[in-house]
Design a protein around this motif. Structure first.
Motif, PDB file in Angstrom:
ATOM      1  N   ASN A 166       0.840  -1.197   0.000  1.00  0.00           N
ATOM      2  CA  ASN A 166       0.000   0.000   0.000  1.00  0.00           C
ATOM      3  C   ASN A 166       0.880   1.254   0.000  1.00  0.00           C
TER       4      ASN A 166
ATOM      5  N   ARG B 201      -7.101   8.470  -5.424  1.00  0.00           N
ATOM      6  CA  ARG B 201      -7.148   7.700  -4.182  1.00  0.00           C
ATOM      7  C   ARG B 201      -8.038   6.465  -4.374  1.00  0.00           C
TER       8      ARG B 201
ATOM      9  N   TYR C 294      -3.494  -0.415  -2.162  1.00  0.00           N
ATOM     10  CA  TYR C 294      -4.298   0.791  -1.911  1.00  0.00           C
ATOM     11  C   TYR C 294      -3.411   2.027  -1.991  1.00  0.00           C
TER      12      TYR C 294
ATOM     13  N   SER D 191       1.075   5.585   0.580  1.00  0.00           N
ATOM     14  CA  SER D 191       0.506   6.844   1.057  1.00  0.00           C
ATOM     15  C   SER D 191       1.410   7.961   0.560  1.00  0.00           C
TER      16      SER D 191
ATOM     17  N   TYR E 284      -6.434  16.194   4.557  1.00  0.00           N
ATOM     18  CA  TYR E 284      -6.729  14.767   4.668  1.00  0.00           C
ATOM     19  C   TYR E 284      -5.492  14.046   5.206  1.00  0.00           C
TER      20      TYR E 284
ATOM     21  N   ASP F  24      -3.265   5.893  -0.925  1.00  0.00           N
ATOM     22  CA  ASP F  24      -3.846   6.915  -0.047  1.00  0.00           C
ATOM     23  C   ASP F  24      -3.203   8.252  -0.401  1.00  0.00           C
TER      24      ASP F  24
END
Length: 523
Positions: free
Chosen positions: A53, A122, A140, A55, A175, A142
């Motif tokens: 993942n 996102r 994922y 970010s 965010y 982010d």
């Protein structure tokens, strides 16, 4: 393809034609079947490790990596999980997004690149293998956003009257959602009050709205709201809180004395918001400004505190009088008065008899003979002059500490020889100088009488003037050379003539009563 035909006959009948392929053809078909079975059962492609993942801050680049083993003739595809939109198949980009590209290092490592990510990027991204059934794994993305303030929902600088309430607001976006913390710029504590008025002092407060109730001037200043969400950089906003009130003046000393010729400074402490106009006025109505004679200065101590000071150089008699400090702002005006007066300076002369201690030792016998014959040499004092003589009660205290209780025996021994000059008190070691009689040289605390004993000093009744400090002389004093204060330098002023007559009369009556009581005791 070679075909070999065989005719099989059974019981004399021909059953049909059986075709057998050639040996080479059979071998090829068998190899392909075995290969297919091997790939399906043993070498089907699989994922070597999961997708990591990611970010990443908005505007940065993101890359997903899919690790595959035994890919063979199968293909790798990329899809966006939430929309099922195909991003790429093998080495070809399908999406029309120009920020998306693919790459691979070998048959085992396949990459999906997204440049300058936005909030729309996102979500989940899927790596697929076109096996049957299909194989896939998910990673994922982010997209985080650093905090920022919403201008229309955030307070600007605030001006309120003292005693009112105010709300300071800071709204922030980002965010994940930011956290807003309040602090005072100067590091002092924030005053919070609940519904009952109970105060609570805190160094910081968390929340988008800071409510201050019944504010006082000490809460004036700059407040910082700081928004942070773990994504650098954090942001802060400075909000200035101004509290308005009418001027107030505090005067440390309303009565100030100074000797002539010296510089004297007077001060006023001013509190005002908005900042006041400050100036000095003499009792004649003349406004005082900085000049060779006066020095006027304002020193800012805080947002609302100012120290006014005015120095009068070379203070003279014409400078005696009242001076007013005045403070004025849009909410009001206030003033306070300070009076300047003259006090004796350290250069004033103080007259007192001076004795040479060596002469005292030599002429001790002569002095005693003169006292017995009633011819005591009287040191000359100048006439009573209030401007040149002033005394202090400290003279009396010093003599009490050094004389009482240690010389009573010598007082009794010499009482007879001084009887015509002094009246001895029965319970103490004091003698009152009556009729203008001068101090004896033996009255000095360190003097020695002809018998070699220290003599109890005679203590004059002294009048004391305010603001007068008796001069103190340090150094050897007395025949023993011991250091100490010289009583010969005492600033005690002689009693006025009327006081001597009154004391003389009272003491005569006291002596008569004592003699009468003595006779009654004898009878």
């Amino acid at each position: 393809m070679t075909v070999i035909r065989f005719h099989e006959q059974r019981n004399g009948e021909t059953n049909g034609t059986v075709v057998y392929p050639g040996r080479a053809v059979l071998t090829t078909v068998l190899f392909r079947v075995l290969k297919s079975i091997s790939e399906v059962c043993t070498f089907q492609p699989d994922f070597a490790e999961p997708i990591v993942n990611i970010s990443v801050a908005i505007g940065r680049d993101a890359t997903f990596t899919c690790h595959v083993r035994h890919l063979g003739g199968y293909r790798v595809g990329w899809l966006k999980a939430d929309t099922k939109a195909i991003q790429a198949i093998h080495e070809h980009v399908i999406t029309h997004n120009p920020r998306v590209t693919v790459s691979h290092a070998d048959q085992n490592t396949w990459n999906l690149h997204i440049k300058s990510v936005t909030e729309e990027d996102r979500g989940g991204y899927m790596c697929q293998l076109n096996t049957d059934p299909m194989k896939s794994q998910l990673g994922y993305l982010d997209v985080v956003i650093p905090p920022d303030f919403i201008a229309e929902d955030t307070s600007s600088d605030v001006i309120v009257p003292e005693g009112s309430s105010v709300k300071l607001t800071c709204r922030a976006k980002g965010y994940p959602g930011p956290v807003v913390t309040w602090r005072r710029e100067d590091g002092t504590e924030i005053v919070l009050k609940d519904a009952t008025g109970t105060k609570q002092l805190v160094t910081s407060y968390r929340g988008e709205v800071l409510k201050l109730t019944k504010i006082s001037r000490s809460e004036m200043g700059s407040y910082l709201c700081i928004a942070s969400n773990g994504v650098p950089p954090s942001v802060s906003k400075r909000i200035s809180l101004s509290i308005h009130f009418h001027p107030v003046i505090q005067v440390p000393n309303q009565l100030v004395g100074a000797p002539l010729g010296t510089d004297v400074t007077i001060e006023c402490q001013v509190e005002a918001s908005p900042k006041s106009i400050n100036y000095w006025v003499k009792d004649t109505g003349e406004m005082i400004v900085s000049s060779p004679k006066y020095h006027v200065q304002d020193v800012t101590k805080s947002l609302y505190e100012t120290k006014m000071s005015m120095t009068v150089r070379s203070f003279q008699k014409e400078d005696v009088g009242s001076y007013r400090c005045i403070a004025k702002n849009s909410l009001g005006e206030v003033d306070s008065s300070i009076r300047l007066y003259e006090i004796p300076g350290p250069s004033r002369k103080v007259y007192a008899p001076k004795f040479d201690q060596n002469e005292i030792a030599k002429d001790g016998g002569k002095q005693q003979q003169q006292q017995q014959s009633g011819k005591t040499k009287v040191p000359a004092y100048p006439p009573d002059d209030d401007d040149q003589q002033y005394g202090s009660a400290e003279d009396l205290d010093d003599l009490l500490d050094t004389s009482l209780g240690t010389h009573q025996h010598h007082q009794h021994h010499n009482a007879h020889s001084h009887q015509h000059q002094h009246h001895q008190l029965a319970t103490g070691g004091f003698k009152l100088a009556v009729g203008g009689t001068a101090r004896s040289p033996y009255d000095h605390p360190n003097s020695i009488n002809p018998n070699g004993n220290k003599h109890l000093p005679a203590i004059d009744l002294a009048t004391r003037k305010p603001h007068a400090m008796p001069p103190v002389r340090n150094g050897p004093d007395g025949v023993d050379g011991a250091g100490g204060l010289s009583y010969g330098q005492s600033t005690a002023a002689p009693l006025p003539t009327g006081g001597y007559l009154l004391l003389s009369t009272l003491l005569s009556i006291l002596s008569f009563l004592l003699l009468a009581n003595g006779r009654q005791l004898l009878h």
